[in-house]
Scaffold this active site. Structure first.
Site, PDB file in Angstrom:
ATOM      1  N   PRO A  20       1.050  -1.370  -0.678  1.00 12.57           N
ATOM      2  CA  PRO A  20      -0.176   0.071   0.297  1.00 12.57           C
ATOM      3  C   PRO A  20       0.859   1.319  -0.254  1.00 12.57           C
ATOM      4  O   PRO A  20       1.843   1.479   1.005  1.00 12.57           O
ATOM      5  CB  PRO A  20      -0.839   0.093   0.948  1.00 12.57           C
ATOM      6  CG  PRO A  20      -0.387  -0.857   2.382  1.00 12.57           C
ATOM      7  CD  PRO A  20       0.985  -2.003   1.212  1.00 12.57           C
ATOM      8  N   MET A  21       0.807   2.332  -0.347  1.00 15.07           N
ATOM      9  CA  MET A  21       0.718   3.832  -0.972  1.00 15.07           C
ATOM     10  C   MET A  21       0.382   4.678  -1.310  1.00 15.07           C
ATOM     11  O   MET A  21      -0.036   4.825  -2.327  1.00 15.07           O
ATOM     12  CB  MET A  21       2.288   3.319  -1.703  1.00 15.07           C
ATOM     13  CG  MET A  21       3.472   2.456  -1.785  1.00 15.07           C
ATOM     14  SD  MET A  21       4.781   3.484  -2.546  1.00 15.07           S
ATOM     15  CE  MET A  21       4.198   1.894  -4.511  1.00 15.07           C
ATOM     16  N   GLN A  74      -6.900  -1.187   2.867  1.00 15.82           N
ATOM     17  CA  GLN A  74      -6.507  -0.683   4.456  1.00 15.82           C
ATOM     18  C   GLN A  74      -7.217   0.385   4.899  1.00 15.82           C
ATOM     19  O   GLN A  74      -7.122   1.164   4.372  1.00 15.82           O
ATOM     20  CB  GLN A  74      -4.728  -0.646   3.959  1.00 15.82           C
ATOM     21  CG  GLN A  74      -4.411  -0.386   5.507  1.00 15.82           C
ATOM     22  CD  GLN A  74      -2.652   0.153   4.726  1.00 15.82           C
ATOM     23  OE1 GLN A  74      -2.408   0.894   4.617  1.00 15.82           O
ATOM     24  NE2 GLN A  74      -1.650  -1.203   5.738  1.00 15.82           N
ATOM     25  N   CYS A 104       2.341   3.068   9.553  1.00 14.55           N
ATOM     26  CA  CYS A 104       2.667   4.112   9.079  1.00 14.55           C
ATOM     27  C   CYS A 104       3.246   5.295  10.030  1.00 14.55           C
ATOM     28  O   CYS A 104       2.955   5.008  11.522  1.00 14.55           O
ATOM     29  CB  CYS A 104       1.233   5.211   8.784  1.00 14.55           C
ATOM     30  SG  CYS A 104       1.258   6.723   8.205  1.00 14.55           S
ATOM     31  N   LYS A 144      -0.324  -5.294   8.558  1.00 11.83           N
ATOM     32  CA  LYS A 144       1.100  -4.704   8.690  1.00 11.83           C
ATOM     33  C   LYS A 144       1.585  -3.675   9.618  1.00 11.83           C
ATOM     34  O   LYS A 144       1.380  -3.760   9.481  1.00 11.83           O
ATOM     35  CB  LYS A 144       0.660  -3.564   6.853  1.00 11.83           C
ATOM     36  CG  LYS A 144       2.630  -3.304   6.135  1.00 11.83           C
ATOM     37  CD  LYS A 144       2.500  -3.158   5.060  1.00 11.83           C
ATOM     38  CE  LYS A 144       3.180  -2.516   4.286  1.00 11.83           C
ATOM     39  NZ  LYS A 144       3.316  -1.240   4.874  1.00 11.83           N
ATOM     40  N   ASN A 205       8.425  -7.569   4.280  1.00  9.84           N
ATOM     41  CA  ASN A 205       8.447  -6.674   3.450  1.00  9.84           C
ATOM     42  C   ASN A 205       9.754  -5.387   3.095  1.00  9.84           C
ATOM     43  O   ASN A 205      10.300  -4.974   5.173  1.00  9.84           O
ATOM     44  CB  ASN A 205       6.794  -5.003   3.721  1.00  9.84           C
ATOM     45  CG  ASN A 205       7.270  -4.341   3.086  1.00  9.84           C
ATOM     46  OD1 ASN A 205       7.152  -3.012   3.509  1.00  9.84           O
ATOM     47  ND2 ASN A 205       7.177  -4.232   1.843  1.00  9.84           N
ATOM     48  N   GLY A 206      10.289  -4.734   2.431  1.00 11.25           N
ATOM     49  CA  GLY A 206      10.921  -3.859   2.838  1.00 11.25           C
ATOM     50  C   GLY A 206      12.533  -4.128   1.495  1.00 11.25           C
ATOM     51  O   GLY A 206      12.610  -4.710   1.910  1.00 11.25           O
ATOM     52  N   ASP A 207      12.877  -3.078   0.835  1.00  6.25           N
ATOM     53  CA  ASP A 207      13.843  -2.519   0.302  1.00  6.25           C
ATOM     54  C   ASP A 207      13.736  -3.895  -1.240  1.00  6.25           C
ATOM     55  O   ASP A 207      15.373  -4.086  -1.560  1.00  6.25           O
ATOM     56  CB  ASP A 207      14.737  -2.637   1.023  1.00  6.25           C
ATOM     57  CG  ASP A 207      15.458  -1.387   2.002  1.00  6.25           C
ATOM     58  OD1 ASP A 207      14.506  -0.845   1.788  1.00  6.25           O
ATOM     59  OD2 ASP A 207      15.943  -1.386   2.616  1.00  6.25           O
ATOM     60  N   ARG A 230       8.475   0.659  -3.498  1.00  4.06           N
ATOM     61  CA  ARG A 230       9.053   1.718  -4.354  1.00  4.06           C
ATOM     62  C   ARG A 230      10.057   1.525  -4.872  1.00  4.06           C
ATOM     63  O   ARG A 230      10.053   1.696  -6.090  1.00  4.06           O
ATOM     64  CB  ARG A 230      10.261   2.387  -3.093  1.00  4.06           C
ATOM     65  CG  ARG A 230       9.896   4.006  -2.299  1.00  4.06           C
ATOM     66  CD  ARG A 230      10.539   4.282  -1.016  1.00  4.06           C
ATOM     67  NE  ARG A 230      10.732   3.180  -0.385  1.00  4.06           N
ATOM     68  CZ  ARG A 230      11.872   2.700   0.635  1.00  4.06           C
ATOM     69  NH1 ARG A 230      12.332   3.799   0.757  1.00  4.06           N
ATOM     70  NH2 ARG A 230      12.291   1.697   1.044  1.00  4.06           N
TER      71      ARG A 230
HETATM   72  C1  LIG Z   1       4.581   7.388  -0.431  1.00  5.11           C
HETATM   73  C2  LIG Z   1       4.697   6.065   0.055  1.00  5.11           C
HETATM   74  C3  LIG Z   1       3.459   5.794   0.673  1.00  5.11           C
HETATM   75  C4  LIG Z   1       3.126   4.840   1.714  1.00  5.11           C
HETATM   76  N1  LIG Z   1       1.697   4.341   2.437  1.00  5.11           N
HETATM   77  C5  LIG Z   1       1.650   3.305   3.487  1.00  5.11           C
HETATM   78  C6  LIG Z   1      -0.207   2.988   2.958  1.00  5.11           C
HETATM   79  O1  LIG Z   1      -1.145   3.748   2.857  1.00  5.11           O
HETATM   80  N2  LIG Z   1      -0.023   2.249   4.118  1.00  5.11           N
HETATM   81  C7  LIG Z   1       0.761   1.302   4.354  1.00  5.11           C
HETATM   82  O2  LIG Z   1       0.487   0.438   4.824  1.00  5.11           O
HETATM   83  N3  LIG Z   1       2.362   1.273   3.921  1.00  5.11           N
HETATM   84  C8  LIG Z   1       2.468   2.893   3.340  1.00  5.11           C
HETATM   85  N4  LIG Z   1       3.440   3.476   3.235  1.00  5.11           N
HETATM   86  C9  LIG Z   1       4.616   2.133   3.485  1.00  5.11           C
HETATM   87  C10 LIG Z   1       4.979   0.908   2.424  1.00  5.11           C
HETATM   88  O3  LIG Z   1       3.616   0.399   2.431  1.00  5.11           O
HETATM   89  C11 LIG Z   1       6.616   0.078   2.861  1.00  5.11           C
HETATM   90  O4  LIG Z   1       6.003  -0.803   3.945  1.00  5.11           O
HETATM   91  C12 LIG Z   1       7.560   0.457   2.616  1.00  5.11           C
HETATM   92  O5  LIG Z   1       7.791   1.677   1.665  1.00  5.11           O
HETATM   93  C13 LIG Z   1       9.214  -0.209   2.517  1.00  5.11           C
HETATM   94  O6  LIG Z   1       8.879  -1.492   1.142  1.00  5.11           O
HETATM   95  P1  LIG Z   1      10.074  -0.977   0.106  1.00  5.11           P
HETATM   96  O7  LIG Z   1      11.330  -0.810   0.546  1.00  5.11           O
HETATM   97  O8  LIG Z   1       9.513  -1.877  -1.124  1.00  5.11           O
HETATM   98  O9  LIG Z   1       9.403   0.606  -0.603  1.00  5.11           O
HETATM   99  C14 LIG Z   1       4.271   4.301   2.260  1.00  5.11           C
HETATM  100  C15 LIG Z   1       5.401   4.117   1.776  1.00  5.11           C
HETATM  101  C16 LIG Z   1       5.455   4.929   0.690  1.00  5.11           C
HETATM  102  C17 LIG Z   1       6.997   5.487   0.248  1.00  5.11           C
END
Ligand SMILES: Cc1cc2nc3c(=O)[nH]c(=O)nc-3n(C[C@H](O)[C@H](O)[C@H](O)COP(=O)(O)O)c2cc1C
Length: 333
Positions: A20-21, A74, A104, A144, A205-207, A230
């Site tokens: 989710p983003m 979510q 968050c 999450k 999740n992460g990176d 990302r």
């Molecule tokens: C722009 C942005 C918005 C995000 N919004 C949410 C969200 O709405 N809900 C959530 O649980 N995590 C949110 N996240 C966190 C991501 O879901 C994820 O946990 C985090 O970016 C780490 O994963 P990655 O390294 O693959 O980016 C957000 C992250 C980014 C960068």
């Protein structure tokens, strides 16, 4: 490795899911990722309280189209009653899964006691989960989380156990603490510890930025599914790349021309799904256009120009110009 996993009654291919983003992974984005192989997608976070007070954005944020399934909506919130009420409202949109955001880090959310603030109050986190699970009936509820609030309080395994006991059907774990926000490195050892602590599926999740880092996440943590945020910016192809790698197939990365076509397809979808006029909807499209141009010769200048786009025709012309630049650069080497 099995081909699918089950979260409650929902079957999900065991490849990679879209995280989710908020402000990024809207319907257009989710549909693009789905088209290029995302196993599962999650909506942008929606306020449980906002939904209960019939926020005008509820329908926009909670609608689940068949092409996005399996999909979770979510919710974030800090009160079990509001969460239960919000779940009942969200069920009208028939999500496959309801996910609760307890990761968050942003002050606006944490300040209300929601998001990663719940990592500091496991009892309340469990109560919120239990209320959501009761209200959701057959629909699975997942949560999450992060690794902990800060380096001194890494408690994801303990938190995950409490959430499992409260009825959560799976947990997704981002291996950073709240204090880290998005900097530093995600710690996969915490995800492994969560996997060892619970019997429900664990989503790592992460990176994750490519197929190799995805395979590493699976093998280092034993997680049941991997979730990508990302790493999918301007790169919905990452899901196909991962699928191919996991199946032992050869993966041919898309040529620049294909990437630009997909970028334009993504922009058309943003314009089609937006209720705004072309110029305002293009504001939404700008960052995505810029991400598709990442990593090439002269990208920085072109990304700057993406932030000035105000029509589809301009985006088309910019994509052509970008392709020409790369071709002439190739020819001069
Ligand atoms: C722009 C942005 C918005 C995000 N919004 C949410 C969200 O709405 N809900 C959530 O649980 N995590 C949110 N996240 C966190 C991501 O879901 C994820 O946990 C985090 O970016 C780490 O994963 P990655 O390294 O693959 O980016 C957000 C992250 C980014 C960068």
């Amino acid at each position: 490795m099995t081909d699918t996993i089950k979260i409650g009654r929902v079957t999900i291919p065991r490849t990679a899911a879209l995280a989710p983003m908020a402000g990024v992974a809207d319907r257009a984005y989710r549909l693009m990722c789905k088209k290029y192989g995302a196993a599962y997608v999650v909506s942008e976070m929606v306020s449980a309280k906002g939904i209960c007070y019939s926020d005008r954005k509820t329908a926009e944020l909670c609608t689940v189209t068949d092409d996005e399934r399996p999909m979770a909506v979510q919710l974030f919130g800090s009160e079990p009653d509001f969460m239960a009420e919000a779940v009942k409202i969200v069920l009208e949109y028939r999500p496959d899964i309801i996910d609760i955001n307890m990761g968050c880090p942003v002050p606006k959310v944490v300040g209300t006691g929601a998001g990663s603030a719940l990592m500091k109050d496991i009892k309340l986190a469990a109560d919120i989960t239990e209320a959501a699970v009761k209200a959701a009936g057959e629909t699975p509820v997942t949560v999450k989380i992060r690794s902990g609030w800060n380096a001194e309080s890494i408690n994801a395994p303990e938190m995950a156990k409490a959430l499992e006991a409260a009825g959560a059907a799976a947990v997704a774990v981002h291996g950073r603490t709240r204090d880290m926000f998005y900097s530093g490195e995600s710690d996969s050892s915490v995800i492994k510890a969560v996997k060892e602590a619970v019997s429900i599926p664990v989503i790592g999740n992460g990176d994750i930025t490519d197929a190799d880092s995805c395979v590493k996440m699976y093998s280092e943590t034993g997680c049941d599914l991997v979730m990508i945020g990302r790493g999918s910016y301007g790169n919905p192809f990452i899901f196909r790349e991962i699928e191919a790698k996991l199946r032992g197939e050869v993966y041919e990365p898309p040529a620049l021309e294909t990437k630009m076509q997909v970028m334009l397809e993504h922009i058309r979808l943003i314009l089609e799904l937006s209720e705004k006029c072309e110029e305002l909807a293009m504001h939404e499209a700008r960052k995505h256009a810029a991400w598709y141009m990442n990593g090439y010769y002269g990208s920085a200048k072109f990304r700057g120009r993406c932030y000035q786009l105000s029509s589809y025709a301009e985006a088309e012309a910019l994509a052509d110009e970008f392709i020409q630049l790369q071709r002439s650069r190739q020819a001069s080497l």
